[in-house]
Write a protein that holds these residues in place. Structure first.
Motif, short mmCIF file in Angstrom:
data_model
loop_
_atom_site.label_atom_id
_atom_site.label_comp_id
_atom_site.label_asym_id
_atom_site.label_seq_id
_atom_site.Cartn_x
_atom_site.Cartn_y
_atom_site.Cartn_z
N SER A 8 0.84 -1.19 0.00
CA SER A 8 0.00 0.00 0.00
C SER A 8 0.87 1.24 0.00
CB SER A 8 -0.92 0.03 1.22
OG SER A 8 -1.64 -1.18 1.33
N VAL A 9 0.40 2.28 -0.70
CA VAL A 9 1.11 3.55 -0.74
C VAL A 9 0.11 4.67 -0.52
CG1 VAL A 9 2.62 5.07 -2.08
CG2 VAL A 9 2.78 2.60 -2.39
N PRO A 26 3.64 -1.49 -9.32
CA PRO A 26 2.36 -1.69 -10.01
C PRO A 26 1.34 -2.51 -9.22
CG PRO A 26 4.08 -3.08 -10.97
CD PRO A 26 4.77 -2.15 -10.02
N SER A 27 1.81 -3.36 -8.32
CA SER A 27 0.87 -4.20 -7.56
C SER A 27 0.41 -3.55 -6.26
CB SER A 27 1.54 -5.55 -7.24
OG SER A 27 2.71 -5.36 -6.46
N ALA A 28 0.97 -2.38 -5.92
CA ALA A 28 0.61 -1.71 -4.66
C ALA A 28 -0.72 -0.97 -4.81
CB ALA A 28 1.71 -0.74 -4.25
N LYS A 29 -1.49 -0.94 -3.73
CA LYS A 29 -2.74 -0.20 -3.70
C LYS A 29 -2.42 1.25 -3.34
CE LYS A 29 -7.24 0.29 -3.77
NZ LYS A 29 -7.99 0.15 -5.03
N HIS A 30 -2.79 2.16 -4.24
CA HIS A 30 -2.48 3.58 -4.04
C HIS A 30 -3.69 4.28 -3.46
CE1 HIS A 30 -1.03 7.64 -5.95
NE2 HIS A 30 -0.99 7.63 -4.63
N CYS A 31 -3.50 4.92 -2.31
CA CYS A 31 -4.58 5.63 -1.62
C CYS A 31 -4.24 7.11 -1.52
CB CYS A 31 -4.79 5.03 -0.23
SG CYS A 31 -5.98 5.92 0.79
N PHE A 105 -4.65 -3.58 3.30
CA PHE A 105 -3.90 -3.23 4.50
C PHE A 105 -3.24 -1.86 4.36
CE2 PHE A 105 -0.06 -3.30 7.18
CZ PHE A 105 -0.68 -3.46 8.41
N PHE A 106 -3.60 -0.94 5.27
CA PHE A 106 -3.00 0.38 5.34
C PHE A 106 -2.54 0.71 6.76
CE2 PHE A 106 -5.02 1.08 1.25
CZ PHE A 106 -4.10 1.90 0.60
N GLY A 245 -5.21 -4.58 10.96
CA GLY A 245 -4.40 -5.65 11.54
C GLY A 245 -4.68 -5.91 13.00
N LEU A 246 -5.80 -5.37 13.52
CA LEU A 246 -6.17 -5.58 14.91
C LEU A 246 -7.59 -6.16 14.94
CD1 LEU A 246 -4.89 -4.92 17.75
CD2 LEU A 246 -6.42 -2.94 17.80
#
Length: 334
Positions: A8-9, A26-31, A105-106, A245-246
Motif C-alpha cells: 500500500s502507498v 504496479p501491484s501496490a494499492k495507491h490511496c 492493508f494500510f 491488523g487488529l
C-alpha cells in the motif's frame, strides 16, 4: 526492506508521484490522503454543507452499494451533477473512499499525517538561517530526542504490566502479553465497543459458524463473522482486521461466545507484537553485508545503541559504565 515491495502507498495526490508508483510498484494499492482530499473539496466546491457531507462519505464504513446510493443523494442534494471536480473525484473513488479500500492493508492510516507529523517535529527544532554545521548539530539532537522517545516507549512495553480494566480480562491479559503498549490500549477500546453489540444469532455451516451482530441504537447496521473452529480463523464483514491488523469488536464478541481465553494466532498480526522489532533486529544482524553505504550503517548503529543508552542513563553507575565503554570503543574505532 529486503527487496519487499509495499502493498500500500499513501500520497497527497501528486500526479508525477502517481505515475511513478504505477511504474515502480504496479501491484501496490495507491490511496489518496484523507486530509488533502478534504481540503481540495473545500477549495473546489464552495457550497454550504458539501464539505462535511463529502468527509462523511470518505469515511463511510459500508459496502460499495451503500456508498453509491449515498453519493447519488449527495450530488442531487447540492446540484453538482455538472461539476467537473465532483465528477473527476467520483471516477477515482477507489483511491479515497473507505468503502472501496476496506480489506486492503494500510495499518489504519487514511492520511499522510505521520509524514507531516515528522516534518512538524523537525521544523519545531530547526531554525531558518542556520549554518550547515549548526543544522547538523540541531538535526542530530532532534533525532536523538525522537529515538529516545521510541526507546522509552519500548521500555514501558517490555517492563510494565498495564492495569486490566475491561470485563473480558482473560483476553485483555493475553493482549497485554503479546501486543505493544499502544496496540494493547487500542485492543481494549475494541473490547469496550464490544459491549454495545447485540448478538443476533448463529448459523452452523459445514466447517464453520457464522455469527451475526447488530449495534445498540444503530438500526440497519449488521455484521457477520465467519469462524472456523478447526483453524480458529475469523473473517468479519467490516474488514477492519484486513485494513488495520487488529481484531475488531465483532471478532472479540465471537471470542467471548466461544469462551476463548486467548486471542487466536490468526487474529494477531506479527508487526504489532512485542517480538516484531526483536526479530527484525536479529534478521538485520545476520544479513548486513559490507556493501551497505556508510549512511545506512550509521543509522543502524544509532538505532541499536539508543535502547542501551536509555537503560544506562537510568542510574549513575550505568551512565559511568556506558560512557567508559563508549570512550574505549571510540578510540579503537578512530
Amino acid at each position: 526492506m529486503d527487496n519487499k515491495r509495499p502493498v500500500s502507498v499513501l500520497t497527497d495526490g501528486d500526479m508525477a508521484m502517481h505515475e511513478a508508483i504505477q511504474k515502480v510498484f504496479p501491484s501496490a494499492k495507491h490511496c489518496l490522503c484523507n486530509w488533502h482530499m478534504h481540503r481540495n473539496a473545500k477549495r473546489n466546491v464552495r457550497v454550504d454543507g458539501f464539505e462535511g457531507h463529502f468527509k462523511h462519505l470518505m469515511d463511510l464504513d459500508a459496502n460499495e452499494v451503500v456508498f453509491e446510493e449515498a453519493w447519488s443523494k449527495m450530488v442531487r442534494k447540492y446540484g453538482l451533477q455538472n461539476n467537473k471536480w465532483v465528477s473527476d473525484t467520483y471516477n477515482n473513488k477507489g483511491m479515497w473512499a473507505y468503502s472501496y479500500l476496506r480489506g486492503q492493508f494500510f495499518a489504519g492510516m487514511k492520511s499522510s499525517q505521520r509524514c507531516e507529523g515528522m516534518h512538524a517535529f523537525f521544523n519545531e527544532r530547526l531554525k531558518r538561517k542556520l549554518k550547515l554545521f549548526e543544522f547538523v548539530r540541531c538535526f542530530d539532537m532532534a533525532l536523538y530526542r525522537l529515538r529516545n522517545k521510541e526507546a522509552d516507549a519500548e521500555a514501558k512495553t517490555d517492563n510494565n504490566d498495564p492495569c486490566l480494566t475491561t470485563s473480558l480480562q482473560p483476553l485483555e491479559k493475553h493482549a497485554a502479553t503479546i501486543f505493544t503498549r499502544r496496540l494493547f490500549f487500542m485492543f481494549c477500546n475494541e473490547i469496550i465497543e464490544e459491549a454495545l453489540l447485540i448478538f443476533d444469532g448463529r448459523k452452523e455451516e459445514f466447517d464453520h459458524r457464522i455469527y451475526k451482530f447488530s449495534k445498540y441504537t444503530k438500526f440497519g447496521s449488521t455484521w457477520e463473522v465467519s469462524y472456523h473452529p478447526a483453524t480458529s480463523i475469523m473473517k468479519c464483514s467490516c474488514k477492519k482486521f484486513e485494513f488495520f491488523g487488529l481484531p475488531c469488536s465483532h471478532m472479540i464478541s465471537v471470542m467471548k461466545c466461544e469462551h476463548m481465553t486467548e486471542i487466536p494466532p490468526s487474529c494477531v498480526m506479527h508487526r504489532w507484537t512485542k517480538q516484531a522489532r526483536k526479530v527484525g533486529e536479529q534478521h538485520c544482524q545476520a544479513q548486513f553485508s559490507s556493501t551497505l553505504t556508510q549512511e545506512t550503517r550509521f543509522g543502524v548503529l544509532c538505532s541499536s545503541f539508543t535502547e542501551m543508552c536509555y537503560y544506562a542513563s537510568q542510574t549513575s553507575e550505568g551512565f559511568e559504565e556506558a560512557r567508559n565503554a563508549f570512550f574505549t570503543m571510540t578510540c579503537r574505532m578512530k
